[in-house]
Scaffold this motif. Structure first.
Motif, short mmCIF file in Angstrom:
data_model
loop_
_atom_site.label_atom_id
_atom_site.label_comp_id
_atom_site.label_asym_id
_atom_site.label_seq_id
_atom_site.Cartn_x
_atom_site.Cartn_y
_atom_site.Cartn_z
N ALA A 178 0.74 -1.18 -0.13
CA ALA A 178 -0.01 -0.04 0.09
C ALA A 178 0.75 1.45 -0.13
N ASN A 183 -1.78 3.60 -2.57
CA ASN A 183 -2.95 2.99 -2.17
C ASN A 183 -3.02 1.43 -2.36
N TRP A 208 -5.08 -1.37 7.43
CA TRP A 208 -4.72 -0.30 6.95
C TRP A 208 -5.72 0.66 6.63
N ARG A 209 -6.87 0.01 6.15
CA ARG A 209 -8.25 1.03 5.94
C ARG A 209 -8.80 1.30 7.15
N ARG A 213 -5.67 4.77 6.59
CA ARG A 213 -4.76 5.25 5.56
C ARG A 213 -5.25 4.64 4.08
N ALA A 214 -6.55 4.25 3.74
CA ALA A 214 -6.81 3.84 2.74
C ALA A 214 -8.41 3.95 2.80
#
Length: 358
Positions: A178, A183, A208-209, A213-214
């Motif tokens: 990522a 992304n 991460w999401r 962060r995304a």
């Protein structure tokens, strides 16, 4: 005069400490794993109908993705006072466990199916001084025995991917993907054997999401070898067989995690033949200059298969190459041979070259 050394690869624990279980500084066993290259594959991109990148985990210290999880599992073992570690393996886990146990100063015992460990991996285990126990049984029998040993002997840590610390370490590869792309990709393809890696990547992308962060996660595309495809068939394989020794597993320990990853991401788990795996390995080496072991090529084989059937994912796709080709040299040596020698003259050598470039 003191000199301040600069360590070029700090290891996944120090790089991603806030994402991992607590580990005291003094217990960290690292050989500089992680930070593996993400390589764009222009020729194969045309074949699969997507912008394809290769996450080459063969560039880890012991030449496979296992090092990411092993640094966390071994460091946690040291922190809890374990005197030894044990694992079942078809090769890569054994090589990684042996190296990190040597680094940590603990004894290492690896239980392997007799005659089923690739040469490159067996050499690594022996070089690091681990104790190999060969059994007359397959990987699944080796894992059952290793679990029991860890449970009953005391002060022995099981470092297979059923150990949640392994999953925690391996999820860091998703963070790197990522970060490198900016992304998460649209899809991530990878081989599936014991199923810990697909479970780990999915955990990493979700975290991460969730951390903001995304906004998205990739579709998870897992591929098993046809002769060792229990998740595709819906039942365990008593005698799994495939040229891809790293995924020659008939009863995946992380089965539920793998199925959840495919289901929840809108992805899939399918099988590819040994012929498709070997063809993909050859394409990677001859067209992209990246030499991976046969099992690692299963993800690319799967993408080629999907593209041929009009089901390719499109967009930006990452295929995880889990181990270096030197892990399993016998597969290459079994289908190509060194040519006969020629005279040590200009005419003889130039003649050989002219036949190719004329």
């Amino acid at each position: 005069m003191s000199v301040q050394a600069r360590v070029s690869r700090q290891g996944v624990i120090r790089r991603y400490r806030e994402w991992l279980p607590e580990i005291p500084d003094g217990a960290v066993a690292t050989i500089g794993e992680g930070e593996t290259p993400l390589i764009e594959a222009p020729t194969l991109s045309e074949r699969v109908g997507a912008r394809l990148f290769l996450k080459f985990e063969g560039m880890n210290p012991t030449a496979s993705f296992k090092d990411r999880g092993m640094t966390v599992a071994m460091s946690r073992a040291v922190a809890t006072g374990s005197r030894a570690c044990a694992c079942a393996s078809t090769g890569n886990t054994a090589a990684s466990a042996a190296a990190y146990a040597a680094r940590a100063g603990v004894e290492c015992f690896v239980v392997v199916p007799a005659g089923k460990i690739a040469l490159g991996k067996a050499v690594q285990v022996l070089a690091h001084g681990a104790r190999i126990v060969q059994i007359e049984g397959n990987f699944d029998a080796a894992l059952r025995l290793s679990k029991r040993i860890a449970e009953e002997l005391g002060d022995v840590t099981l470092v297979n991917s059923v150990n949640p610390d392994r999953i925690e370490g391996q999820k860091t590869a998703a963070f790197e993907v990522a970060e490198a792309l900016g992304n998460p990709p649209d899809a991530l393809a990878l081989p599936v054997g014991n199923a810990g890696n697909i479970t780990s990547y999915w955990k990493g992308f979700r975290e991460w999401r969730e951390a903001g962060r995304a906004d998205s996660v990739p579709r998870m595309l897992g591929f098993q070898a046809e002769g060792a495809s229990p998740l595709v068939a819906g039942h365990d394989f008593e005698s799994p067989e495939t040229v891809a020794s790293a995924i020659r597993i008939g009863s995946p320990a992380s089965k539920e995690g793998a199925l959840a990853a495919a289901r929840d991401s809108g992805g899939l788990i399918e099988s590819v033949t040994d012929a498709e795996i070997l063809a993909a390995q050859e394409m990677l080496a001859s067209e992209e200059g990246v030499f991976c072991e046969p099992a690692s090529a299963a993800g690319v084989a799967g993408l080629l298969k999907l593209a041929g059937e009009g089901r390719g994912p499109g967009g930006t796709v990452v295929s995880v190459l889990t181990g270096h080709g030197l892990k399993d040299p016998d597969v290459i040596l079994g289908r190509v041979q060194l040519p006969d020698p020629v005279a040590a003259t200009f005419e003889a050598v130039a003649g050989q070259m002219r036949r190719v470039i004329a």
